[in-house]
Design a protein around this motif. Structure first.
Motif, PDB file in Angstrom:
ATOM      1  N   THR A  97      53.450 134.515  -4.197  1.00 25.46           N
ATOM      2  CA  THR A  97      53.104 133.802  -2.963  1.00 25.46           C
ATOM      3  C   THR A  97      52.964 134.781  -1.815  1.00 25.46           C
ATOM      4  O   THR A  97      53.554 135.859  -1.820  1.00 25.46           O
ATOM      5  N   ASP A  98      52.191 134.391  -0.805  1.00 26.43           N
ATOM      6  CA  ASP A  98      51.927 135.285   0.325  1.00 26.43           C
ATOM      7  C   ASP A  98      52.940 135.073   1.446  1.00 26.43           C
ATOM      8  O   ASP A  98      53.934 134.349   1.287  1.00 26.43           O
ATOM      9  N   TYR A  99      52.673 135.681   2.586  1.00 31.20           N
ATOM     10  CA  TYR A  99      53.570 135.626   3.736  1.00 31.20           C
ATOM     11  C   TYR A  99      53.842 134.187   4.180  1.00 31.20           C
ATOM     12  O   TYR A  99      54.918 133.863   4.666  1.00 31.20           O
ATOM     13  N   TYR A 100      52.870 133.312   3.962  1.00 27.10           N
ATOM     14  CA  TYR A 100      52.981 131.920   4.402  1.00 27.10           C
ATOM     15  C   TYR A 100      53.537 131.007   3.316  1.00 27.10           C
ATOM     16  O   TYR A 100      53.643 129.790   3.515  1.00 27.10           O
ATOM     17  N   SER A 186      59.136 136.773   2.998  1.00 23.99           N
ATOM     18  CA  SER A 186      58.344 136.962   4.215  1.00 23.99           C
ATOM     19  C   SER A 186      59.124 137.667   5.320  1.00 23.99           C
ATOM     20  O   SER A 186      58.538 138.334   6.169  1.00 23.99           O
ATOM     21  N   GLY A 187      60.447 137.537   5.306  1.00 22.67           N
ATOM     22  CA  GLY A 187      61.261 138.182   6.335  1.00 22.67           C
ATOM     23  C   GLY A 187      61.426 139.672   6.142  1.00 22.67           C
ATOM     24  O   GLY A 187      61.963 140.363   7.031  1.00 22.67           O
ATOM     25  N   VAL A 188      60.970 140.208   4.982  1.00 22.70           N
ATOM     26  CA  VAL A 188      61.114 141.645   4.704  1.00 22.70           C
ATOM     27  C   VAL A 188      59.781 142.260   4.286  1.00 22.70           C
ATOM     28  O   VAL A 188      59.726 143.227   3.534  1.00 22.70           O
ATOM     29  N   THR A 255      65.754 148.622  -1.620  1.00 19.92           N
ATOM     30  CA  THR A 255      66.516 147.711  -2.483  1.00 19.92           C
ATOM     31  C   THR A 255      66.723 146.378  -1.782  1.00 19.92           C
ATOM     32  O   THR A 255      67.451 146.313  -0.789  1.00 19.92           O
ATOM     33  N   PRO A 256      66.095 145.311  -2.253  1.00 19.93           N
ATOM     34  CA  PRO A 256      66.365 143.978  -1.693  1.00 19.93           C
ATOM     35  C   PRO A 256      67.595 143.354  -2.339  1.00 19.93           C
ATOM     36  O   PRO A 256      67.796 143.475  -3.550  1.00 19.93           O
ATOM     37  N   GLU A 257      68.413 142.715  -1.526  1.00 18.62           N
ATOM     38  CA  GLU A 257      69.574 141.980  -2.031  1.00 18.62           C
ATOM     39  C   GLU A 257      69.330 140.491  -1.829  1.00 18.62           C
ATOM     40  O   GLU A 257      68.969 140.059  -0.727  1.00 18.62           O
ATOM     41  N   VAL A 258      69.506 139.703  -2.892  1.00 18.81           N
ATOM     42  CA  VAL A 258      69.256 138.264  -2.854  1.00 18.81           C
ATOM     43  C   VAL A 258      70.595 137.537  -2.894  1.00 18.81           C
ATOM     44  O   VAL A 258      71.372 137.681  -3.852  1.00 18.81           O
ATOM     45  N   PHE A 259      70.857 136.761  -1.848  1.00 18.76           N
ATOM     46  CA  PHE A 259      72.065 135.941  -1.757  1.00 18.76           C
ATOM     47  C   PHE A 259      71.694 134.517  -2.147  1.00 18.76           C
ATOM     48  O   PHE A 259      70.703 133.964  -1.650  1.00 18.76           O
ATOM     49  N   VAL A 260      72.489 133.901  -3.017  1.00 18.32           N
ATOM     50  CA  VAL A 260      72.233 132.537  -3.470  1.00 18.32           C
ATOM     51  C   VAL A 260      73.448 131.679  -3.138  1.00 18.32           C
ATOM     52  O   VAL A 260      74.575 132.006  -3.527  1.00 18.32           O
ATOM     53  N   SER A 261      73.229 130.594  -2.418  1.00 15.22           N
ATOM     54  CA  SER A 261      74.328 129.690  -2.069  1.00 15.22           C
ATOM     55  C   SER A 261      74.508 128.646  -3.158  1.00 15.22           C
ATOM     56  O   SER A 261      73.664 128.495  -4.048  1.00 15.22           O
ATOM     57  N   SER A 262      75.588 127.911  -3.085  1.00 13.37           N
ATOM     58  CA  SER A 262      75.921 126.946  -4.138  1.00 13.37           C
ATOM     59  C   SER A 262      74.898 125.825  -4.258  1.00 13.37           C
ATOM     60  O   SER A 262      74.778 125.192  -5.306  1.00 13.37           O
ATOM     61  N   VAL A 268      67.225 136.806   1.655  1.00  9.14           N
ATOM     62  CA  VAL A 268      66.894 138.156   1.197  1.00  9.14           C
ATOM     63  C   VAL A 268      67.132 139.169   2.312  1.00  9.14           C
ATOM     64  O   VAL A 268      66.729 138.953   3.455  1.00  9.14           O
ATOM     65  N   VAL A 269      67.776 140.269   1.969  1.00  9.42           N
ATOM     66  CA  VAL A 269      67.986 141.389   2.886  1.00  9.42           C
ATOM     67  C   VAL A 269      67.490 142.649   2.192  1.00  9.42           C
ATOM     68  O   VAL A 269      67.849 142.900   1.035  1.00  9.42           O
TER      69      VAL A 269
END
Length: 653
Positions: A97-100, A186-188, A255-262, A268-269
């Motif tokens: 997927t793209d930026y949008y 999209s945020g990174v 290196t992207p870090e993916v945080f997943v909530s419950s 993504v950071v």
């Protein structure tokens, strides 16, 4: 039990329960060992065209009895399978997927627009269960091999990750897909070539961005003559941002870090303080702050990062290794020293990028020897491919920018070893404090070459590659004598498993011994099984394999074969998820480059037809896992329960 049996039981962490007084008269039964009985290699075109295994797990008891657990491969989904987006529209799992947030369209054939679909699923992180027991799986889609016109799409097309919610059968452990959703980057500035990945001790996913675009080429290429690296980056920006002007090489290689909530929400950071390179993956040590990186490509470097705080990768100190060879035998060995590159925070480096820094702001450069310039040879863009030596001079005050944006170049300037070839996966053996590193091909920079600026590594070529073992120790200093704030500093490196090139291909076209590793890539370690798992990415085996190597018994067992021409990816040894164990394992681009093999035992056209029938040549990869791995702790509990007096069992009921 013999002393040897006791040692094995202790090594496996499998101890029988204490004998109850009522049982004193009976002989106590214990688990003596748990091992793999390996699979044969596929022998027919049909077997070669799909995931294949005849492997079993063998549990041996002290009373002489054994129990066998047959293994099977379970496919969760293909990259071409369709799932619903939150807005009700359908998408294919491998579609980027793209930026949008819209699916990216392939317009390579006039009048026939279709969505791009990756055939290259890579890393998996099966997260530890959420508080309610829910299981989530993060998966990479590394690239799209071919566009609709049949032309290479690698690196040109933005990449993606998915989050899959899984249903787990609590009787059998079998996994089924509940939902699949795209993760928003999209945020990174999007995601560039996500290769391997890892699960952190704090249950987040660490991704990767491999083969970073070359900033030097991007700045100095002319419109009339674009390097492959620059052309790919410009195409990427057009497809992702719909704006070629937003192409920036310093957005990628991190290196992207993916945080997943419950509840399945993701965040993504991108970590800029960990440095920029051809990230195969980043893996964090048990101290939750020391990390190592696979740097894929030719003429690459081994890096270490020590975070300021545990579980926080936003600030830390970056180091590069200098390898001093001590042996050239059997894959070689050497000692490691660590050169400090610098300290930074994510915010500092992102601020530098956002200000629009260019390669020429960091270095003066020459293509010929020049006084005051340091010769380096390293992989970035196409430099190593064409055997180029660069002569670099750091501009005043640019140490931090060089260390974290041109990490490999700067490391080589400071004397680090930039001669590793195809450095792939890494994994850690916590009990023994060992780090394992895969080198898919011992060649090029790792061979003796007096023409290179440095020649730290001088080994004989082994196209089939090797897995190396690094010893981790506390109390180490860097090359200037400053202490390194970590108890997991690699001090030595030696080959553990080495492949074997064949003088002539065998009857199936294999160019390396089929009973040894070839092109080791993905690595994962199981503490419960005391086994190192190895997935292949090899042009040497017509079918790539997944192996289990027991570090106690030194036994190597083939546990899976992926379709012919496919790479074994997404390897993750999972010791316990709600009482069940798994070996996560994907495969990408089935049928690729089969023309390079000339088997006589089967007809290559029959193999191609069989692969094409199921997956399509370079059309679809699959995400899945090896099922049937018994959970060691559950085996212990069951044995304990069986040997309890019936009176105690009835009381528990």
């Amino acid at each position: 039990m013999k002393k040897k049996s006791i040692a094995i039981a202790l090594a496996l962490g499998i101890l029988a329960p204490t004998v109850h007084p009522i049982q004193a008269a009976t002989k106590e039964v214990k688990i003596e060992s748990v091992s793999f009985s390996g699979s044969r290699a596929p022998a027919t075109a049909e077997e070669m065209s799909k995931p294949f295994t005849t492997a079993t797990v063998v549990v041996k008891y002290t009373n002489g009895k054994t129990k066998k657990f047959p293994l099977t491969y379970k496919e969760l989904f293909k990259t071409t399978d369709k799932f619903k987006m939150p807005n009700g529209e359908t998408f294919q799992a491998g579609t980027p997927t793209d930026y949008y947030g819209d699916p990216i369209t392939d317009k390579s054939v006039d009048g026939k627009p279709v969505h791009y679909v990756s055939d290259a699923p890579d890393a998996n992180s099966l997260l530890r269960p959420m508080k309610d027991g829910s299981l989530y799986l993060v998966s990479h889609y590394e690239y799209d091999s071919l566009d609709n016109a049949g032309k290479p799409a690698w690196r040109r097309v933005p990449a993606s990750m998915t989050l899959t919610k899984l249903y787990q059968n609590m009787k059998t452990g079998e996994l089924k897909v509940t939902t699949v959703d795209k993760i928003d980057f999209s945020g990174v500035n999007g995601l560039w070539v996500p290769c391997n990945g890892s699960l952190t001790p704090w249950n987040t996913h660490l991704g990767s961005e491999e083969y970073e675009p070359d900033a030097r080429s991007f700045e100095f290429d002319t419109p009339e003559k674009l390097s492959e690296s620059t052309a790919h980056l410009k195409d990427f920006a057009k497809l992702y941002f719909d704006d070629e002007k937003k192409a920036n090489p310093y957005y990628y290689g991190f290196t992207p870090e993916v945080f997943v909530s419950s509840d399945g929400m993701t965040r993504v950071v991108k970590h800029y303080s960990t440095g920029r390179r051809s990230n195969e993956l980043m893996i964090v040590m048990p101290d939750e702050k020391t990390a190592y990186f696979g740097d894929d490509g030719e003429y690459t470097t081994l890096f270490m990062y020590v975070a300021d705080k545990p579980r926080d990768l936003s600030a830390g100190t970056l180091y590069a290794a200098k390898f001093t060879q001590t042996s050239a035998d059997n894959g070689g060995a050497g000692n490691l020293e660590w050169i400090k590159l610098g300290h930074a925070t994510d915010k500092e480096i992102k601020r530098i990028i956002d200000k629009g820094i260019k390669f020429s702001d960091i270095f003066e450069v020459s293509d010929v020897p020049k006084e005051g310039f340091i010769p380096v040879k390293q992989y970035s863009g196409q430099n190593a491919k064409y055997g180029k030596v660069e002569y670099l001079k750091l501009k005043p005050g640019m140490e931090k920018a060089a260390a974290f944006l041109e990490t490999r170049r700067y490391a080589a300037m400071l004397g680090a070893t930039s001669e590793f070839n195809k450095m792939e996966g890494l994994t850690v053996n916590t009990k023994d404090k060992k780090l394992y590193v895969a080198i898919a091909d011992i060649g090029k920079g790792m061979e003796k070459n007096s023409q290179d600026p440095t020649d730290h590594i001088q080994l004989s070529k082994v196209k089939a590659g090797a897995v190396y073992e690094l010893s981790l120790r506390p109390g180490q200093n860097n090359t200037t004598g400053q202490p390194i704030n970590s108890g997991y500093v690699a001090s030595s490196m030696k080959a553990l498993l080495v492949g074997e090139d064949l003088a002539q291909p065998d009857a199936y076209g294999n160019k390396a011994n089929v009973n040894k590793i070839a092109g080791p890539d993905n690595l994962s370690f199981s503490e419960d099984y005391r086994s190192l798992f190895i997935g292949e990415d090899s042009s040497q085996h017509i079918n790539n394999f997944v192996w289990a190597y027991n570090v106690e018994t030194k036994k190597l067992s083939r546990i899976l074969s992926v379709p012919a021409g496919a790479e074994a990816t997404g390897l993750q040894a999972v010791d316990n998820r709600n009482g069940f164990s798994y070996i996560m394992s994907n495969f990408q681009h089935p049928g690729d480059e089969l023309s390079n093999f000339a088997p006589t035992a089967v007809k290559i056209e029959d193999v191609k037809k069989a692969v094409d029938k199921t997956y399509g040549i370079n059309q679809a990869g699959a995400v899945g896992y090896v099922h049937g791995i018994p959970n060691v702790k559950k085996l212990q509990e069951e044995l304990k329960k069986q040997q309890q007096p019936k009176t105690q069992q009835s009381k528990k009921k």
